[in-house]
Write an enzyme that holds these catalytic residues in place. Structure first.
Site, short mmCIF file in Angstrom:
data_model
loop_
_atom_site.label_atom_id
_atom_site.label_comp_id
_atom_site.label_asym_id
_atom_site.label_seq_id
_atom_site.Cartn_x
_atom_site.Cartn_y
_atom_site.Cartn_z
N TRP A 1 44.30 -3.61 3.24
CA TRP A 1 45.21 -3.58 2.07
C TRP A 1 46.00 -2.27 2.03
O TRP A 1 46.87 -2.12 1.21
CB TRP A 1 44.41 -3.68 0.77
CG TRP A 1 43.67 -4.93 0.54
CD1 TRP A 1 43.36 -5.92 1.43
CD2 TRP A 1 43.11 -5.34 -0.71
NE1 TRP A 1 42.63 -6.90 0.82
CE2 TRP A 1 42.47 -6.57 -0.50
CE3 TRP A 1 43.08 -4.78 -1.99
CZ2 TRP A 1 41.80 -7.26 -1.51
CZ3 TRP A 1 42.43 -5.45 -3.00
CH2 TRP A 1 41.81 -6.69 -2.76
FE1 SF4 Z 1 41.92 -0.78 4.26
FE2 SF4 Z 1 40.24 1.23 3.66
FE3 SF4 Z 1 41.47 -0.11 1.68
FE4 SF4 Z 1 39.53 -1.27 3.15
S1 SF4 Z 1 39.32 0.49 1.73
S2 SF4 Z 1 41.49 -2.19 2.56
S3 SF4 Z 1 39.93 -0.41 5.19
S4 SF4 Z 1 42.46 1.17 3.26
#
Ligand code: SF4
Ligand code: SF4
Length: 153
Positions: A43
């Protein structure tokens, strides 16, 4: 800009696994280190980057963010109350962007199970779940129903 883990910095604490809303940060069963199992499903929220106590998670910047060949780091420094972004361009130039932390402390947001179940009448309300409490206001400004018709023929 999906994330990746520097395995030599990671100690396998699992904070990134717990916080990832896409459930794509996993701990490798053999090496006991975290990795992003599917960067395409990231995300790009950077919750994992900011939560990692070892600063072991970095982002892969896109070409429309900075010319290819750069590296980008996001750093959450609670003692300073800042989030900083460091971009190192391929010619060696570095740029730092620092902003204040505006998030609430770790563990301070109550989970949905701590709230009473919504009533059937809540479906008719203009408010979202846990509003206005979650916004720390007594009440949200609401549009009177008769004003919804303004501007219609
Ligand atoms: Fe991507 Fe890290 Fe967010 Fe998970 S927590 S969606 S790996 S940016
Ligand atoms: Fe490794 Fe950081 Fe994830 Fe902990 S939060 S498992 S140190 S990458």
């Amino acid at each position: 800009m999906p994330t990746f883990v520097y395995m030599t910095r990671c100690d396998g604490c699992g904070y990134c696994v717990d916080i990832c809303p896409s459930d794509i940060m996993h701990i490798d069963k053999t090496y006991r280190r975290a990795y992003n199992i599917e960067p395409n499903m990231c995300w790009e929220c950077y919750s994992c980057v900011k939560a990692c106590p070892q600063h072991a998670i970095d982002c892969r910047g896109y070409a429309d963010f900075a010319p290819m060949g750069h590296s980008v780091r996001a750093l959450r420094e609670e003692e300073k109350g800042t989030i900083s972004w460091k971009i190192k361009f391929r010619d060696g130039e570095e740029k730092d962007f620092v902003s204040p932390i505006r998030t609430t402390p770790w563990g301070s947001i109550p989970p949905p199970t701590d709230y009473a179940a919504p009533s059937a009448d809540a479906m008719k309300s203009q408010e979202l779940a846990h509003e206005p409490d979650a916004l720390n206001v007594d009440a949200l400004p609401a549009m009177p129903p008769e004003r919804f018709k303004e501007g219609l023929l």
